[in-house]
Design an enzyme around this catalytic site. Structure first.
Site, PDB file in Angstrom:
ATOM      1  N   GLU A 193       0.837  -1.204   0.000  1.00 36.91           N
ATOM      2  CA  GLU A 193       0.000   0.000   0.000  1.00 36.91           C
ATOM      3  C   GLU A 193       0.874   1.256   0.000  1.00 36.91           C
ATOM      4  O   GLU A 193       0.670   2.154   0.809  1.00 36.91           O
ATOM      5  CB  GLU A 193      -0.950  -0.028   1.205  1.00 36.91           C
ATOM      6  CG  GLU A 193      -1.980  -1.132   1.074  1.00 36.91           C
ATOM      7  CD  GLU A 193      -2.717  -1.459   2.363  1.00 36.91           C
ATOM      8  OE1 GLU A 193      -2.145  -1.239   3.433  1.00 36.91           O
ATOM      9  OE2 GLU A 193      -3.844  -1.949   2.275  1.00 36.91           O
ATOM     10  N   GLU A 287      -5.319  -7.537  -2.441  1.00 34.35           N
ATOM     11  CA  GLU A 287      -6.096  -7.707  -1.201  1.00 34.35           C
ATOM     12  C   GLU A 287      -7.536  -7.381  -1.515  1.00 34.35           C
ATOM     13  O   GLU A 287      -7.851  -6.262  -1.928  1.00 34.35           O
ATOM     14  CB  GLU A 287      -5.609  -6.764  -0.095  1.00 34.35           C
ATOM     15  CG  GLU A 287      -4.285  -7.160   0.494  1.00 34.35           C
ATOM     16  CD  GLU A 287      -3.874  -6.232   1.640  1.00 34.35           C
ATOM     17  OE1 GLU A 287      -4.744  -5.590   2.253  1.00 34.35           O
ATOM     18  OE2 GLU A 287      -2.658  -6.159   1.896  1.00 34.35           O
TER      19      GLU A 287
END
Ligand SMILES: *[C@@H]1O[C@H](CO)[C@@H](O)[C@H](O)[C@H]1NC(C)=O
Ligand SMILES: *[C@@H]1O[C@H](CO)[C@@H](O)[C@H](O)[C@H]1NC(C)=O
Length: 986
Positions: A193, A287
């Site tokens: 991320e 994810e």
């Protein structure tokens, strides 16, 4: 996983564009620059060993399960879903607790996990960080990082020097487990991320640090990682595109466990954004929401499960297929436990995550829903080259339905229609019919019977056209396909829908098959034949089995019955053409000669149906012979009587408990000379305190558990109050003493991570008198560091300011302690995070094997009389037979709203932190292997009362949470030392 997903969601929604028609393009196979060609990709999907694959993966964190023998259990459960991969994070802060000294031993060794993945038949996506987030302590960053000045997660040379040894160390472990070396690792992800960034001055920066990314990729390369690299952008923001295959996050159901049916609308199509950002690589969601985190004072995971249960899987997972997602990693598939203080302050001991596999390793209904979908995709290769070509909104006037049409771009004929409610939160059912394209022209379905289908609220369906099932050409099916197999030349197709719904399957064939209903009511099946097509309509009940000659066998079952079917080998090569109905879990199936040996778990008397080739002459279940008889449709059925013997579970409340006071620090004569002297006058932390010496725990090497501070003063005379500013993370608490005089406590609340306190001294201090202020504080874990360049993980634990009212005494010195040894921690086997700073723990009294016979007797249900800490111990034995899996937990019953904090140590392992007044967790699963199932166990509890009147546990129980026969086989106890007197302890 990130807590800022709402922002991500908005960003993604803003980015969602109108669908664009894909110009059908031939595959362009691409590979990594380093020449490996085992894992390659094109614009549609990945290839592994030359075969195109959907990577359907589940996220598991080895560090959240400190029992190596249980990895195989979790991994077999994931494999049984029809998944082919798992994704893992590695937590840097655990394995390099002391800078430069790596701990890959015992429970921290990654090799048993890789070996288990290989044994289970799963590939691994390796995500070692350096930053992982993961709702974990520091987001994976090490505590000693507090002393490395400047910004983290960018190209700051101080930070580069900090992570390079770690990436080298973990990179080499990953490298030797790559598929190119015979291991399971197929992809590797640097960072996580890496999507929001900060300038050195702390302002937000829209630009990522590409030099940092380059350094990371170079370090992966240097460590020998040759499989493709991937990234996990927190939304489709186009960050870190220098990896081989770009990927991103998506959490479409949100995290509102309070209001679990408040589903937000999903961003319609990631597909258009995907095409904008990464047109030459597969659409990869590294994810995808598989549950929810929960925080101190939260709602508990059973409540969260209402938000992200089977309905969520039905609606939102299918929406990702509508975007032609060809790598899908479910975060989490199994969450595990934040044992040993591994959580960040935003979470508690349980990391259950309301995942498909619960923290105690039992299976939730959502598991079975995922199994239906993953099995379908595993036998639908045309999906791997499909792309959305059309979206029909409101296909039937007034309906609330949206239908996405996917077309196989390579074969050019197969289509998938994903039907869903336009608004996922819709609570009314919707009627619809749909125009579908087939090889013999457009058709409006339903064709037989009623004019419309009903799509229930919170549901979604996949309709296929021109779908090959072996040699059978399914022209279309509005019944969903779970799987199909070709068994001795006969194609078996398993179809499902909700009970009472009707659906159709049309087969393109010139053969005039007789429609022969072998099981179920013949009246529920209607058929129509033309020269080219046989159409069947079935009103779905529990189970209808229809034979079409010798060639085709159709099982049409309702959803709950579909859950019962297992496909041990989803490989299209049909090497093991076997379908099994029945059982809580099917782990493995294999032929040895003519015997089909099955292993798995059952929780009740089970009638297995075995759909297997005629070569199978005998069957075993967990090694025992299964007697079977032939069904009317040529399969075998056999009854298995499950044995789950009762075991003696000790009544923890009635055991003999021993205890000691664990706060000798507040008795007048206490000697703290062996403690670390807090004498730094400089901190690398960018928050500079007003205190004369630095009182930040990480500056002295203490990063978890309880922290104690002792300030020694000579009174000026007339001091009346002590004031402080202290920080410990959300839900933290602290208590303050002047010598042996209790001054007060801050009991904490879910949100506050810091507190300004002012406490009356017992009486004005006399001039020249000596005083010691003792502060006991909770440390809720190191903060995460979500933004690149941020230093949030360095948020201090300790005091940034203190003062006295009335007069100002002279400071002699401050002392501090956390766990014994700090970064040079005492217990290598259980790791640096396992211990906190309480006296009893510093001494090692939480470990098994201590002779506590001289301690006084008292039960934790009697508890502590006033504010302070007591430490309790007891022992009990368990004798659980082999061949069963009985997960257990330690439960404290209902909360009483007392300010009581309890840490649980099971055989020396910290396996829970309970806050009676803040909650929500009251039940603490402890796995076999931490609990000794065949012998003695030591249970130790620290009770910290912040109440004037004291506090006690209301109840304490050891609870068997589930009883199944089967299990993964022998589970060895995790290795960890017993008590020996600790030299130098204090
Ligand atoms: C790196 O660390 C040194 C020594 O602590 C410090 O002086 C310097 O400012 C740091 N550099 C950056 C870019 O933060
Ligand atoms: C569409 O949704 C609205 C609002 O829930 C409902 O009133 C209406 O009946 C639905 N239409 C159909 C055709 O189901």
């Amino acid at each position: 996983m990130v807590a800022l997903s709402k922002i991500a969601l908005l960003a993604a929604a803003a980015h969602a564009a109108v669908i664009q028609r894909d110009a059908p393009a031939g595959p362009k196979i691409r590979q990594t620059g380093n020449g490996q060609n085992v894992v390659t990709w094109d614009q549609y999907s990945f290839y592994v060993n030359g075969g195109r694959v959907m990577i359907y993966s589940g996220e598991v964190h080895p560090f959240r399960n400190p029992v190596q023998d249980l990895h195989l259990d979790i991994l077999q459960k994931i494999k049984a879903l029809g998944f082919n991969a798992v994704s893992i994070y590695v937590h840097w802060g655990i394995v390099e607790y002391e800078r430069g000294k790596f701990n890959w031993d015992g429970v921290f060794d990654l090799q048993p996990f890789f070996d288990a993945a290989k044994a289970a038949g799963l590939w691994v996506i390796a995500r070692p960080g350096p930053y992982i987030n993961a709702e974990s302590a520091g987001g994976g960053l090490p505590g000693w990082g507090a002393r490395v000045e400047g910004q983290w997660r960018n190209s700051n040379p101080n930070y580069t020097a900090a992570w390079q040894a770690y990436i080298d160390s973990v990179g080499k472990i990953i490298a030797k487990n790559q598929i190119t070396k015979g291991g399971p690792v197929i992809l590797a992800q640097p960072e996580n991320e890496y999507s929001g960034f900060m300038e050195p001055d702390g302002s937000l920066n829209p630009n990522e640090d590409t030099e940092y990314e380059r350094l990371l990729l170079e370090a992966f390369d240097n460590a020998g990682i040759e499989v493709p690299t991937v990234c996990n952008d927190a939304w489709i923001g186009g960050h870190f595109t220098s990896v081989d295959v770009y990927g991103y996050d998506n959490y479409p159901a949100g995290f509102n466990c309070q209001d679990p049916l408040s589903w937000p609308d999903p961003p319609d199509y990631f597909y258009a954004s995907h095409k904008d950002v990464a047109p030459n690589t597969p659409n990869a969601i590294l994810e995808f929401q598989g549950g929810s985190f929960d925080s101190w004072g939260g709602y508990g995971f059973e409540q969260c499960y209402k938000l992200i249960g089977p309905e969520m899987v039905r609606v939102y997972n299918k929406n990702t297929y509508a975007s032609a997602t060809h790598l899908l990693n479910i975060y989490m598939i199994y969450g595990g436990t934040n044992w040993g203080h591994l959580s960040n302050p935003g979470g508690y001991s349980s990391y259950d995550y309301a995942a498909a596999i619960a923290e105690d390793r039992t299976l939730r209904e959502k598991y079975y829903e995922l199994k239906l979908q993953a099995n379908f995709l595993a036998v639908s290769p045309a999906y791997l080259t499909s792309a959305p070509v059309d979206v029909q909104r409101f296909p039937t006037a007034g309906s609330n339905i949206t239908i996405t049409e996917l077309l196989d771009q390579v074969g050019g004929t197969q289509r998938f229609y994903i039907v869903r409610q336009t608004k996922p939160a819709e609570t009314t059912d919707s009627a619809f019919s749909v125009d579908i394209e087939t090889s013999i022209g457009k058709k409006t379905v339903p064709q037989l019977g009623s004019a419309q289908y009903v799509l229930p609220a919170h549901d979604s369906k996949i309709i296929v056209t021109d779908y090959p099932a072996g040699d059978v050409h399914v022209l279309y099916s509005t019944l969903e396909i779970m799987t199909w197999k070709v068994i001795d030349g006969r194609t078996v197709i398993l179809l499902y829908a909700n009970t009472g719904e009707s659906g159709e399957i049309a087969i393109r064939t010139g053969t005039a098959y007789k429609v022969d209903v072998r099981r179920g009511k013949a009246s529920t099946v209607t058929s129509k034949r033309t020269s080219m097509v046989l159409t069947l309509q079935v009103v779905v009940g529990h189970e209808t089995v229809v034979a079409l000659g010798e060639d085709i066998l159709l099982y049409v079952v309702d959803r709950v019955n579909a859950y019962n079917f297992w496909v041990p080998d989803v490989n299209l090569k049909q090497e093991l053409p076997v379908i099994i109905k029945g059982g809580y879990l099917l782990r493995t199936a294999a032929f040895s000669g003519n015997t089909l040996s099955l292993t798995g778990d059952t929780n009740r008397t089970t009638v297995f149906e075995i759909i297997a080739p005629k070569k199978a002459q005998a069957y075993t279940w967990n090694g025992a012979r299964l007697d079977t008889s032939l069904t009317r449709h040529g399969t075998q059925e056999g009854r298995y009587r499950t044995r789950t013997p009762r075991v003696d579970i000790p009544d923890l409340a009635r055991l003999k408990w021993k205890y000691i006071d664990s706060l000798p620090e507040v008795s007048g004569s206490y000697d703290d000379s062996k403690w670390v002297t807090a004498d730094h006058t400089y901190t690398h932390n960018k928050i500079k305190p007003t205190t004369p010496v630095i009182l930040y725990a990480s500056d002295y090497g203490f990063h978890s558990g309880n922290i104690l501070w002792r300030g020694h003063f000579t009174a000026a005379g007339g001091e009346t109050t002590f004031n402080l500013t202290i920080q410990g993370g959300n839900a933290f608490a602290y208590s303050v003493w002047d010598g042996d005089e209790y001054l007060g406590s801050f009991r904490g609340a879910p949100a506050p991570s810091a507190h300004n306190g002012s406490y009356m001294l017992a009486g004005p201090w006399k001039p020249g008198s000596s005083h010691v202020i003792t502060i006991l504080q909770d440390h809720m874990g190191l903060e995460q560091n979500w933004f690149g360049g941020e230093e949030n993980f360095k948020s201090f634990r300790g005091l940034s300011d203190y003062s006295f009212g009335g007069a100002t005494p002279m400071l002699k010195h401050w002392k501090v302690t956390g766990n014994l040894g700090g970064e040079k921690f005492a217990d290598w086997a259980r790791g640096g995070y396992n211990e906190g700073g309480l006296y009893a723990v510093r001494k090692g009294f939480h470990l098994p094997g201590l002779d506590d016979s001289k301690w006084d007797s008292k039960s934790p249900l009697k508890g502590i009389n006033g504010p302070g800490i007591e430490f309790y111990r007891t022992t009990f034995t368990l004798n659980v037979p082999n061949g069963v899996d009985y997960p257990m937990s330690i439960d404290f019953g209902s909360r009483t709203n007392k300010s009581l904090r309890v840490e649980i140590y099971v055989n020396g392992w910290q396996f829970g932190k309970y806050t009676d007044d803040i909650g929500p967790q009251t039940s603490f699963p402890v796995p076999q292997g931490i609990l000794n199932y065949k012998g003695e166990n030591t249970l130790a509890l620290s009770l910290w009362s912040l109440e004037e009147g004291g506090a006690a546990l209301a109840t304490i129980d050891l609870v068997v949470r589930s009883e199944v026969e089967g299990g993964v086989g022998s589970v060895r106890n995790s290795p960890g030392p017993s008590y020996t007197a600790r030299a130098g302890s204090y």
